[in-house]
Design a protein around this motif. Structure first.
Motif, mmCIF file in Angstrom:
data_model
loop_
_atom_site.group_PDB
_atom_site.id
_atom_site.type_symbol
_atom_site.label_atom_id
_atom_site.label_comp_id
_atom_site.label_asym_id
_atom_site.label_seq_id
_atom_site.Cartn_x
_atom_site.Cartn_y
_atom_site.Cartn_z
ATOM 1 N N LYS A 60 0.830 -1.209 0.000
ATOM 2 C CA LYS A 60 0.000 0.000 0.000
ATOM 3 C C LYS A 60 0.868 1.263 0.000
ATOM 4 C CE LYS A 60 -3.787 2.183 2.507
ATOM 5 N NZ LYS A 60 -4.684 2.128 3.646
ATOM 6 N N THR A 61 1.932 1.254 0.775
ATOM 7 C CA THR A 61 2.778 2.436 0.910
ATOM 8 C C THR A 61 3.719 2.626 -0.283
ATOM 9 O OG1 THR A 61 2.722 2.171 3.309
ATOM 10 C CG2 THR A 61 4.455 3.588 2.415
ATOM 11 N N LEU A 62 4.301 1.532 -0.784
ATOM 12 C CA LEU A 62 5.331 1.650 -1.813
ATOM 13 C C LEU A 62 4.796 1.674 -3.244
ATOM 14 C CD1 LEU A 62 8.061 -0.677 -0.265
ATOM 15 C CD2 LEU A 62 7.992 1.822 -0.267
ATOM 16 N N ASN A 63 3.575 1.182 -3.466
ATOM 17 C CA ASN A 63 3.032 1.186 -4.817
ATOM 18 C C ASN A 63 2.865 2.630 -5.297
ATOM 19 O OD1 ASN A 63 1.925 -0.064 -7.180
ATOM 20 N ND2 ASN A 63 -0.091 0.574 -6.483
ATOM 21 N N GLY A 64 3.507 2.959 -6.429
ATOM 22 C CA GLY A 64 3.440 4.314 -6.969
ATOM 23 C C GLY A 64 4.510 5.252 -6.438
ATOM 24 N N LYS A 65 5.339 4.762 -5.523
ATOM 25 C CA LYS A 65 6.396 5.595 -4.948
ATOM 26 C C LYS A 65 7.505 5.830 -5.964
ATOM 27 C CE LYS A 65 9.850 5.566 -1.281
ATOM 28 N NZ LYS A 65 9.707 6.270 -0.049
ATOM 29 N N ASP A 66 8.063 7.031 -5.960
ATOM 30 C CA ASP A 66 9.176 7.370 -6.834
ATOM 31 C C ASP A 66 10.468 6.880 -6.195
ATOM 32 O OD1 ASP A 66 11.450 9.146 -7.803
ATOM 33 O OD2 ASP A 66 9.852 9.727 -9.166
ATOM 34 N N VAL A 67 11.164 5.966 -6.893
ATOM 35 C CA VAL A 67 12.445 5.439 -6.420
ATOM 36 C C VAL A 67 13.456 5.630 -7.540
ATOM 37 C CG1 VAL A 67 13.674 3.391 -5.599
ATOM 38 C CG2 VAL A 67 11.287 3.733 -4.958
ATOM 39 N N ASP A 68 14.453 6.456 -7.307
ATOM 40 C CA ASP A 68 15.490 6.748 -8.310
ATOM 41 C C ASP A 68 14.889 7.250 -9.623
ATOM 42 O OD1 ASP A 68 17.511 5.984 -6.547
ATOM 43 O OD2 ASP A 68 17.457 3.902 -7.214
#
Length: 90
Positions: A60-68
C-alpha cells in the motif's frame, strides 16, 4: 506473501530493494530478475515477506512511490500456473 515489484531502475540492487521492504517487517527473500547473458537487472523483482499484514502495508505504501526517478509498482505476485499434462483428444 510474495510481492512483485515492477518498474525498478536497472541500477537498483537487491540490497536496496530488501532494505526498502525491511522497513515494513521481516523479509524472507528478495531477488531481482536478471538477464541471463548480461547479468543486468530487467527492472523487476520479487520480495517474499513473512507476515501478510506487513506485506500489505508495504504494498500500500510503496506502490506508486518514486524510487530513483522511477514510479515503482508493487502488487501481490501471482502463483505460477501448474502445467497440466496435455490430454490426447479421443
Amino acid at each position: 506473501m510474495k510481492l512483485l515489484i515492477r518498474n525498478l531502475s536497472r541500477a537498483t540492487t537487491e540490497a536496496e530493494l530488501q532494505a526498502m521492504f525491511e522497513s515494513f517487517g521481516a523479509v524472507q527473500s528478495c531477488n531481482l530478475v536478471k538477464d541471463k547473458t548480461t547479468n543486468k537487472s530487467k527492472g523487476f523483482g520479487f520480495v517474499q515477506m513473512v507476515k501478510n499484514g506487513e506485506a500489505k502495508a508495504a504494498m500500500k505504501t510503496l506502490n506508486g512511490k518514486d524510487v530513483d526517478g522511477f514510479k515503482i509498482r508493487v502488487k501481490r505476485a501471482e502463483d505460477k500456473p501448474t502445467e497440466q499434462p496435455l490430454q490426447d483428444a479421443e
